[in-house]
Design a protein around this motif. Structure first.
Motif, PDB file in Angstrom:
ATOM      1  N   ILE A 174      36.608  10.191  -8.372  1.00  0.00           N
ATOM      2  CA  ILE A 174      36.288   8.893  -7.784  1.00  0.00           C
ATOM      3  C   ILE A 174      36.930   7.782  -8.596  1.00  0.00           C
ATOM      4  CG2 ILE A 174      34.432   7.267  -7.256  1.00  0.00           C
ATOM      5  CD1 ILE A 174      32.628   9.702  -6.774  1.00  0.00           C
ATOM      6  N   ARG A 175      36.845   7.900  -9.909  1.00  0.00           N
ATOM      7  CA  ARG A 175      37.448   6.902 -10.793  1.00  0.00           C
ATOM      8  C   ARG A 175      38.950   6.780 -10.541  1.00  0.00           C
ATOM      9  NH1 ARG A 175      37.348   8.598 -16.883  1.00  0.00           N
ATOM     10  NH2 ARG A 175      38.869  10.060 -16.013  1.00  0.00           N
ATOM     11  N   THR A 176      39.626   7.917 -10.423  1.00  0.00           N
ATOM     12  CA  THR A 176      41.064   7.906 -10.187  1.00  0.00           C
ATOM     13  C   THR A 176      41.403   7.229  -8.867  1.00  0.00           C
ATOM     14  OG1 THR A 176      41.360   9.945 -11.464  1.00  0.00           O
ATOM     15  CG2 THR A 176      43.114   9.345  -9.912  1.00  0.00           C
ATOM     16  N   LYS A 191      32.004 -12.198  -2.632  1.00  0.00           N
ATOM     17  CA  LYS A 191      32.602 -12.709  -3.865  1.00  0.00           C
ATOM     18  C   LYS A 191      33.342 -11.641  -4.673  1.00  0.00           C
ATOM     19  CE  LYS A 191      30.520 -16.556  -2.858  1.00  0.00           C
ATOM     20  NZ  LYS A 191      31.281 -17.685  -2.279  1.00  0.00           N
ATOM     21  N   VAL A 192      33.328 -10.393  -4.220  1.00  0.00           N
ATOM     22  CA  VAL A 192      33.974  -9.313  -4.970  1.00  0.00           C
ATOM     23  C   VAL A 192      35.232  -8.844  -4.251  1.00  0.00           C
ATOM     24  CG1 VAL A 192      31.802  -8.566  -6.004  1.00  0.00           C
ATOM     25  CG2 VAL A 192      32.545  -7.549  -3.836  1.00  0.00           C
ATOM     26  N   ASP A 193      35.987  -7.952  -4.912  1.00  0.00           N
ATOM     27  CA  ASP A 193      37.232  -7.451  -4.333  1.00  0.00           C
ATOM     28  C   ASP A 193      37.014  -6.249  -3.418  1.00  0.00           C
ATOM     29  OD1 ASP A 193      38.755  -9.333  -5.829  1.00  0.00           O
ATOM     30  OD2 ASP A 193      38.562  -8.048  -7.594  1.00  0.00           O
ATOM     31  N   GLY A 194      35.914  -5.557  -3.606  1.00  0.00           N
ATOM     32  CA  GLY A 194      35.661  -4.381  -2.787  1.00  0.00           C
ATOM     33  C   GLY A 194      34.217  -3.936  -2.893  1.00  0.00           C
ATOM     34  N   VAL A 195      33.740  -3.244  -1.858  1.00  0.00           N
ATOM     35  CA  VAL A 195      32.357  -2.773  -1.808  1.00  0.00           C
ATOM     36  C   VAL A 195      32.331  -1.256  -1.667  1.00  0.00           C
ATOM     37  CG1 VAL A 195      30.189  -2.821  -0.506  1.00  0.00           C
ATOM     38  CG2 VAL A 195      31.531  -4.924  -0.805  1.00  0.00           C
ATOM     39  N   ILE A 196      31.455  -0.627  -2.435  1.00  0.00           N
ATOM     40  CA  ILE A 196      31.230   0.813  -2.354  1.00  0.00           C
ATOM     41  C   ILE A 196      29.822   1.030  -1.806  1.00  0.00           C
ATOM     42  CG2 ILE A 196      31.051   2.975  -3.649  1.00  0.00           C
ATOM     43  CD1 ILE A 196      32.857   1.580  -5.794  1.00  0.00           C
ATOM     44  N   VAL A 197      29.699   1.869  -0.801  1.00  0.00           N
ATOM     45  CA  VAL A 197      28.396   2.159  -0.206  1.00  0.00           C
ATOM     46  C   VAL A 197      27.953   3.552  -0.640  1.00  0.00           C
ATOM     47  CG1 VAL A 197      27.077   2.417   1.925  1.00  0.00           C
ATOM     48  CG2 VAL A 197      28.899   0.713   1.787  1.00  0.00           C
ATOM     49  N   VAL A 198      26.763   3.634  -1.228  1.00  0.00           N
ATOM     50  CA  VAL A 198      26.190   4.923  -1.629  1.00  0.00           C
ATOM     51  C   VAL A 198      25.203   5.376  -0.557  1.00  0.00           C
ATOM     52  CG1 VAL A 198      24.755   6.120  -3.335  1.00  0.00           C
ATOM     53  CG2 VAL A 198      26.501   4.490  -4.085  1.00  0.00           C
ATOM     54  N   VAL A 199      25.347   6.619  -0.135  1.00  0.00           N
ATOM     55  CA  VAL A 199      24.507   7.163   0.930  1.00  0.00           C
ATOM     56  C   VAL A 199      23.823   8.430   0.449  1.00  0.00           C
ATOM     57  CG1 VAL A 199      24.460   8.026   3.291  1.00  0.00           C
ATOM     58  CG2 VAL A 199      26.136   6.297   2.644  1.00  0.00           C
ATOM     59  N   VAL A 214      35.085  -2.867   2.540  1.00  0.00           N
ATOM     60  CA  VAL A 214      34.430  -1.613   2.146  1.00  0.00           C
ATOM     61  C   VAL A 214      35.519  -0.641   1.727  1.00  0.00           C
ATOM     62  CG1 VAL A 214      32.979   0.312   2.875  1.00  0.00           C
ATOM     63  CG2 VAL A 214      32.512  -1.991   3.743  1.00  0.00           C
ATOM     64  N   VAL A 215      35.584  -0.326   0.441  1.00  0.00           N
ATOM     65  CA  VAL A 215      36.674   0.502  -0.076  1.00  0.00           C
ATOM     66  C   VAL A 215      36.317   1.977  -0.136  1.00  0.00           C
ATOM     67  CG1 VAL A 215      37.640  -1.399  -1.414  1.00  0.00           C
ATOM     68  CG2 VAL A 215      35.973   0.136  -2.490  1.00  0.00           C
ATOM     69  N   GLY A 216      35.030   2.321   0.004  1.00  0.00           N
ATOM     70  CA  GLY A 216      34.677   3.729  -0.033  1.00  0.00           C
ATOM     71  C   GLY A 216      33.205   3.983   0.150  1.00  0.00           C
ATOM     72  N   ILE A 217      32.891   5.240   0.426  1.00  0.00           N
ATOM     73  CA  ILE A 217      31.510   5.697   0.579  1.00  0.00           C
ATOM     74  C   ILE A 217      31.299   6.869  -0.357  1.00  0.00           C
ATOM     75  CG2 ILE A 217      29.811   6.653   2.177  1.00  0.00           C
ATOM     76  CD1 ILE A 217      31.446   5.388   4.445  1.00  0.00           C
ATOM     77  N   ILE A 218      30.236   6.830  -1.119  1.00  0.00           N
ATOM     78  CA  ILE A 218      29.874   7.942  -1.997  1.00  0.00           C
ATOM     79  C   ILE A 218      28.608   8.576  -1.444  1.00  0.00           C
ATOM     80  CG2 ILE A 218      29.175   8.653  -4.310  1.00  0.00           C
ATOM     81  CD1 ILE A 218      30.812   6.364  -5.430  1.00  0.00           C
ATOM     82  N   CYS A 219      28.698   9.857  -1.134  1.00  0.00           N
ATOM     83  CA  CYS A 219      27.551  10.578  -0.590  1.00  0.00           C
ATOM     84  C   CYS A 219      26.790  11.220  -1.741  1.00  0.00           C
ATOM     85  CB  CYS A 219      28.026  11.633   0.400  1.00  0.00           C
ATOM     86  SG  CYS A 219      26.726  12.252   1.459  1.00  0.00           S
ATOM     87  N   ASN A 220      25.560  10.798  -1.947  1.00  0.00           N
ATOM     88  CA  ASN A 220      24.747  11.197  -3.091  1.00  0.00           C
ATOM     89  C   ASN A 220      23.679  12.206  -2.670  1.00  0.00           C
ATOM     90  OD1 ASN A 220      23.930  11.048  -5.805  1.00  0.00           O
ATOM     91  ND2 ASN A 220      22.391   9.494  -5.339  1.00  0.00           N
ATOM     92  N   LYS A 221      23.107  12.876  -3.663  1.00  0.00           N
ATOM     93  CA  LYS A 221      22.017  13.828  -3.458  1.00  0.00           C
ATOM     94  C   LYS A 221      22.414  14.955  -2.512  1.00  0.00           C
ATOM     95  CE  LYS A 221      18.489  10.365  -4.424  1.00  0.00           C
ATOM     96  NZ  LYS A 221      17.218   9.723  -3.999  1.00  0.00           N
ATOM     97  N   ALA A 222      23.634  15.439  -2.688  1.00  0.00           N
ATOM     98  CA  ALA A 222      24.130  16.538  -1.864  1.00  0.00           C
ATOM     99  C   ALA A 222      23.762  17.874  -2.495  1.00  0.00           C
ATOM    100  CB  ALA A 222      25.646  16.438  -1.720  1.00  0.00           C
ATOM    101  N   TYR A 228      36.672   9.486   0.373  1.00  0.00           N
ATOM    102  CA  TYR A 228      37.756   8.781   1.054  1.00  0.00           C
ATOM    103  C   TYR A 228      37.618   7.290   0.805  1.00  0.00           C
ATOM    104  CZ  TYR A 228      38.764  12.948   3.839  1.00  0.00           C
ATOM    105  OH  TYR A 228      39.095  14.195   4.250  1.00  0.00           O
ATOM    106  N   LYS A 229      38.706   6.626   0.514  1.00  0.00           N
ATOM    107  CA  LYS A 229      38.695   5.173   0.490  1.00  0.00           C
ATOM    108  C   LYS A 229      39.032   4.708   1.892  1.00  0.00           C
ATOM    109  CE  LYS A 229      43.485   4.628  -1.065  1.00  0.00           C
ATOM    110  NZ  LYS A 229      44.008   3.996   0.142  1.00  0.00           N
ATOM    111  N   GLN A 230      38.462   3.568   2.259  1.00  0.00           N
ATOM    112  CA  GLN A 230      38.699   3.063   3.602  1.00  0.00           C
ATOM    113  C   GLN A 230      39.519   1.769   3.543  1.00  0.00           C
ATOM    114  OE1 GLN A 230      34.892   2.579   5.442  1.00  0.00           O
ATOM    115  NE2 GLN A 230      34.628   4.760   5.743  1.00  0.00           N
TER     116      GLN A 230
END
Length: 225
Positions: A29-31, A173-181, A205-213, A223-225
């Motif tokens: 994700i960092r990369t 006010k930010v450059d990108g948003v990450i949504v955690v699901v 919205v630059v990406g979605i991170i799916c948590n608690k999988a 995936y970045k969007q």
């Protein structure tokens, strides 16, 4: 979408599981985010979710720590002024913080705290206010971030769930948003509503991170969007 499994919701995975599959997922994700940051000259990122309890605060704390491991100067801001948790994750005091800047114009450098992670600082929420949306709406974010840009390579803002009025204000006010699901907990329609809410503020919205999988043999993905 990158799947992340995190059983310990109060500790940093970077400290406890450095050589595991979950740690490798954070590195991937960092990369991806670094590539995006270089391509778009972005350094300020906000994380949100559709509802409380999806693990956004723990995810962004870990991600910020992994960025700091690469000798990047990183700041994480607890912008969730309703249910702040970054002080608990990093085990620091929460007497003074972001709310003191919003209300009283306190110098940001006086309330930023060091964490146990080298190169990673945290700006905790401070005492929870009764009118967070009003404070955020009247705040000069441009001057605030411009000052921080001098000291940090990356800035991550932990924001409330997108259904609250606070979040679109910060998102703009930010450059990108990450949504955690939280996988299997949030309906697709709710996620789509969250993304629409963020985009309506003009945010990317630059990406979605799916948590608690649940752990599987296959590597999870992002995936970045």
């Amino acid at each position: 979408m990158r799947k992340v499994k995190n059983k310990d919701d109060k500790k940093l995975t970077v400290f406890t599981q450095r050589n595991t599959a979950i740690a490798e997922q954070f590195r991937i994700i960092r990369t991806s985010l670094q590539f995006l940051a270089e391509k778009r000259s972005a350094k300020r990122f906000m994380v949100t979710s559709s509802a409380s309890g999806e693990g956004k605060s723990v995810v962004i704390a870990n991600l910020a720590a992994f960025f700091a491991q690469q000798e990047k100067r990183v700041l994480i801001i607890d912008g969730d002024l309703r249910r702040p948790t970054q002080n608990e994750i990093f085990q620091v005091e929460n007497y003074y913080g972001f709310t003191d800047i919003l209300k009283d114009g306190v110098d940001v450098r006086k309330v930023i705290q060091k964490t146990e992670v080298e190169n990673l600082d945290v700006l905790v929420s401070g005492i929870v206010p009764h009118n967070p949306a009003e404070l955020l709406a009247s705040f000069d974010f441009e001057t605030f971030f411009a000052e921080l840009d001098v000291d940090y390579d990356f800035i991550f803002v932990d924001a409330p769930p997108a259904i609250l009025a606070d979040t679109p204000i910060i998102a703009s006010k930010v450059d990108g948003v990450i949504v955690v699901v939280a996988l299997h907990s949030v309906k697709r329609s709710k996620l789509e509503q969250t993304i629409r809410s963020v985009r309506s503020a003009g945010a990317n919205v630059v990406g979605i991170i799916c948590n608690k999988a649940k752990r599987t043999k296959k590597t999870a993905y992002y995936y970045k969007q």
